[in-house]
Design an enzyme around this catalytic site. Structure first.
Site, PDB file in Angstrom:
ATOM      1  N   GLU A   4      38.397  98.244  13.239  1.00 22.35           N
ATOM      2  CA  GLU A   4      38.901  97.511  12.068  1.00 22.35           C
ATOM      3  C   GLU A   4      40.355  97.165  12.327  1.00 22.35           C
ATOM      4  O   GLU A   4      41.076  97.935  12.967  1.00 22.35           O
ATOM      5  CB  GLU A   4      38.789  98.384  10.815  1.00 22.35           C
ATOM      6  CG  GLU A   4      39.399  97.708   9.590  1.00 22.35           C
ATOM      7  CD  GLU A   4      39.172  98.458   8.285  1.00 22.35           C
ATOM      8  OE1 GLU A   4      39.137  99.687   8.298  1.00 22.35           O
ATOM      9  OE2 GLU A   4      39.033  97.782   7.254  1.00 22.35           O
TER      10      GLU A   4
ATOM     11  N   ASN B 226      30.202  96.992   2.634  1.00 21.35           N
ATOM     12  CA  ASN B 226      30.996  98.150   3.042  1.00 21.35           C
ATOM     13  C   ASN B 226      31.468  98.898   1.808  1.00 21.35           C
ATOM     14  O   ASN B 226      32.258  98.355   1.026  1.00 21.35           O
ATOM     15  CB  ASN B 226      32.230  97.707   3.832  1.00 21.35           C
ATOM     16  CG  ASN B 226      33.152  98.874   4.140  1.00 21.35           C
ATOM     17  OD1 ASN B 226      32.805  99.748   4.934  1.00 21.35           O
ATOM     18  ND2 ASN B 226      34.312  98.921   3.500  1.00 21.35           N
ATOM     19  N   GLU B 227      30.982 100.099   1.611  1.00 19.25           N
ATOM     20  CA  GLU B 227      31.443 100.952   0.503  1.00 19.25           C
ATOM     21  C   GLU B 227      31.450 100.207  -0.828  1.00 19.25           C
ATOM     22  O   GLU B 227      32.314 100.452  -1.676  1.00 19.25           O
ATOM     23  CB  GLU B 227      32.865 101.469   0.764  1.00 19.25           C
ATOM     24  CG  GLU B 227      32.987 102.484   1.856  1.00 19.25           C
ATOM     25  CD  GLU B 227      34.353 103.180   1.868  1.00 19.25           C
ATOM     26  OE1 GLU B 227      35.181 102.909   0.986  1.00 19.25           O
ATOM     27  OE2 GLU B 227      34.568 103.996   2.769  1.00 19.25           O
TER      28      GLU B 227
ATOM     29  N   CYS C 111      37.222  97.957   4.912  1.00 12.64           N
ATOM     30  CA  CYS C 111      37.637  97.089   3.814  1.00 12.64           C
ATOM     31  C   CYS C 111      37.974  95.681   4.272  1.00 12.64           C
ATOM     32  O   CYS C 111      37.854  94.725   3.502  1.00 12.64           O
ATOM     33  CB  CYS C 111      38.833  97.707   3.095  1.00 12.64           C
ATOM     34  SG  CYS C 111      38.411  99.221   2.239  1.00 12.64           S
TER      35      CYS C 111
HETATM   36  O1  AHR Z   1      38.788 103.496   7.743  1.00 10.73           O
HETATM   37  C1  AHR Z   1      39.685 103.091   6.771  1.00 10.73           C
HETATM   38  C2  AHR Z   1      39.026 102.633   5.486  1.00 10.73           C
HETATM   39  O2  AHR Z   1      38.353 103.672   4.862  1.00 10.73           O
HETATM   40  C3  AHR Z   1      37.978 101.573   5.628  1.00 10.73           C
HETATM   41  O3  AHR Z   1      38.527 100.315   5.712  1.00 10.73           O
HETATM   42  C4  AHR Z   1      37.173 101.725   4.390  1.00 10.73           C
HETATM   43  O4  AHR Z   1      35.842 101.332   4.550  1.00 10.73           O
HETATM   44  C5  AHR Z   1      37.299 103.183   4.054  1.00 10.73           C
HETATM   45  O5  AHR Z   1      37.594 103.394   2.726  1.00 10.73           O
END
Ligand code: AHR
Length: 609
Positions: free
Chosen positions: A23, A340-341, A217
């Protein structure tokens, strides 16, 4: 104590179990994996990225230099600078991320330039360190005036250099400048590098089965306008849509989807793109927003096109785009994450369902990964799992950043997971203290995943990369500076598991005494004593996590710490000395008895009873 390998359990270890999570957080890409040492080479930084930033961030200007956006090289990245070499020369100097670090040898400088008048006949390029000039060349400007042209020149560096800067100087005339980059030339291929080789080597050493990208994120973004759309990351750099980065900086997209697939290929890993589930980040004020219904067909088409871009033949529309970008061979996409989440809202359910149904119909060969929702491990992710079962999603992505203690206590978490429903991808996890203790706790957790890898098919530690001095998240797997790669203890755990992959899960036969950790009780309570109350207690923490209910304790007060179990844990108590205090006592109570710690000024003395 005697430990022997038992009989095979009949469970096979998942061949794709250990992968990596890439990321753009902590300057992982620009200023990290990206080999380009020029920061803000397209002058697109803005205060929206970070207060105080702007088009000239990382640059210094001398003489007459103006920032403009009229008649840009591309509307996607409109901001550029105009140099007026009038009475004195005009120049701009880029300072890279923390000063530029370059190795000896050839480098390729690329830029877009538009002569505004005929007097602009040459651009001087200098690499400097302080007052010292390290390399110099010049670019003859002979293209017709008023047209953007792309220029290249080589800079030969006699020796390695740190803390350098790149100066571009126009002595006479007026010219516009944009899309500046400086990259080392790979002696093997003769081409400019895309990636920093030492960081790629550190990733390769992990032997990842898959690479998850672009987040986290970053995948679903801070608002609909900030969502990551893969199609806008292809092609020439100046045509790529830049983004405000979720973590408070700027994404040039120089490492976009093609580069990502190429990195997977270089690492021998299968790609695992994560596309937004039609909703953006759940942590926004007012909650997540969803792509409007009338835009969903186009968005779903984008998702399907990603599969075609990765896997389609040259005769397909997006396979042809890939071929035109220089990669006729397919990239072998097998996994695709959707979301994602995300909070399991009505909008999420609706958008996810549409995307999932389309993928199933058009690409049944792709394994779709859904999300368990935003909660970390420790809850049961009930809504996410219920929805995933309703949808019959193949794999569900669970995330967990917890204490080392929690990892030790939850090695059996997956033992009871339903084998008939969706499988599990532990897509982000880490024990949060960034020390050896975390690495050991993660190893314990990973044994639990491996033992259950008939249901836990995939796992990736997160985050992966962190530029020292530019982190937004701790801990991270691999820290780096411009000159060094500093793997964490957790990195070595990941590497060890990945290198020593098993095929079958066997039982263990343990005979002999149960091991005990000396000096650490089965703590359930803390009692604090400071005769005369001359020590103030504050910040009682277990495994690095401050106990939420208790900041200051009175002398002799007993504090119950719920949630502690029978395993070892690390307790820290902040003490403030009040006049004359010589020491204090901490009593840790639990079923196995009480341990008294006498705190002397400057040290601990352990008395066990
Ligand atoms: O790994 C950091 C963040 O943690 C990621 O972007 C997110 O998916 C999680 O909350």
């Amino acid at each position: 104590l005697h430990i022997a390998l038992g009989e095979p359990t009949g469970r096979r270890a998942s061949p794709d179990l250990w992968g990596i999570f890439l990321e753009d957080i902590n300057d992982a890409l620009d200023g990290g994996l990206n080999a380009d040492v020029v920061q803000n080479g397209q002058f697109e930084y803005s205060p929206e990225d970070r207060p105080g930033w702007g088009p000239l961030t990382a640059w210094t200007a001398q003489g007459s230099v103006t920032v403009r956006s009229a008649d840009p090289v591309d509307p996607a990245t409109a901001t550029h600078v105009r140099l007026h070499g009038e009475r004195t020369a005009a120049s701009i100097t880029n300072h890279g991320y923390d000063g530029m670090t370059l190795g000896a040898g050839p480098h390729l400088l690329e830029l877009a330039l538009r002569r505004v008048d005929e007097a602009a006949a040459s651009l001087t390029v200098r690499l400097t360190r302080g007052d010292r000039e390290i390399a110099r060349t010049s670019l003859a400007l002979d293209a017709p005036a008023r047209e953007w042209t792309f220029l290249q020149t080589r800079l030969e560096l006699p020796a390695d250099v740190e803390d350098a800067a790149l100066a571009l100087e126009l002595a006479r005339g007026t010219a516009d400048l944009d899309v500046v980059s400086l990259r080392p030339i790979d002696p093997g291929t003769g081409r400019p590098r895309t990636f920093r080789p030492d960081l790629v080597a550190a990733l390769a050493e992990l032997k990842p089965s898959f690479v998850r990208f672009p987040g986290g994120c970053v995948a679903h973004g801070l608002g609909l306008e900030n969502m990551y759309h893969w199609k806008t990351t292809l092609g020439p750099r100046h045509e790529r849509r830049h983004l405000r980065n979720t973590w408070g900086y700027h994404q040039s997209m120089s490492i976009g989807y093609l580069e990502y697939f190429l990195l997977c290929e270089q690492l021998g890993a299968t790609p695992m793109p994560i596309v937004p589930a039609g909703v953006c980040c759940q942590n926004l004020p007012g909650g997540p927003r969803a792509i409007p219904q009338d835009e969903m067909p186009e968005y779903i088409r984008d998702v399907l096109d990603l599969v075609e871009f990765a896997n389609g033949g040259a005769e397909t529309r997006w396979g042809a785009v890939r071929t035109a970008l220089g990669h006729p061979e397919p990239f072998g996409l097998r996994y695709l994450g959707v979301g994602n989440e995300d909070q399991i809202t009505a909008d999420f359910r609706d958008r996810f369902h549409q995307i999932h149904a389309a993928l199933r119909a058009e690409h049944p060969e792709i394994t779709v990964i859904g999300t368990a929702g935003p909660n970390p491990f420790g809850t049961d992710f009930e809504d996410g799992w219920t929805f995933a079962r309703e949808e019959d999603v193949a794999i569900v992505d669970e995330h967990g950043y917890r204490t080392p203690h929690w990892f030790h206590q939850n090695t059996r978490r997956f033992d009871t997971y339903d084998r008939s429903g969706p499988a599990v991808y532990v897509g982000e996890y880490a024990a949060r203290t960034s020390r050896l203790r975390s690495a050991l706790a993660e190893a314990a957790g990973m044994i639990g995943m491996e033992r259950n890898s008939d249901v836990v098919r995939l796992a990736s530690y997160a985050p992966l990369l962190a530029r020292v001095g530019h982190t937004q998240w701790t801990p991270d797997l691999i820290y780096f500076t411009d000159t060094e790669v500093r793997p964490s203890a957790s990195y070595h755990v990941q590497r060890m598991f990945s290198h020593a992959r098993g095929e079958h899960v066997c039982g263990l036969e343990v005979t002999g005494a149960a091991p005990r950790v000396r000096g650490v009780p089965d703590a359930r309570s803390v009692r604090l004593r400071s005769p005369g109350n001359r020590v103030r207690w504050s910040e009682i923490a277990v495994d690095g996590i401050t106990h939420p209910d208790q900041v200051t304790a009175a002398d002799g007060e007993e504090i119950a710490l719920p949630g502690w179990g029978a395993d070892a844990c690390e307790i820290s108590v902040q003490l403030t000395r009040i006049e004359g205090a010589q020491g204090a006592e901490i009593h840790l109570g639990g079923p196995a008895g009480t341990t008294h710690y006498t705190v002397q000024l400057g040290g601990w003395q352990n008395r066990t009873s």
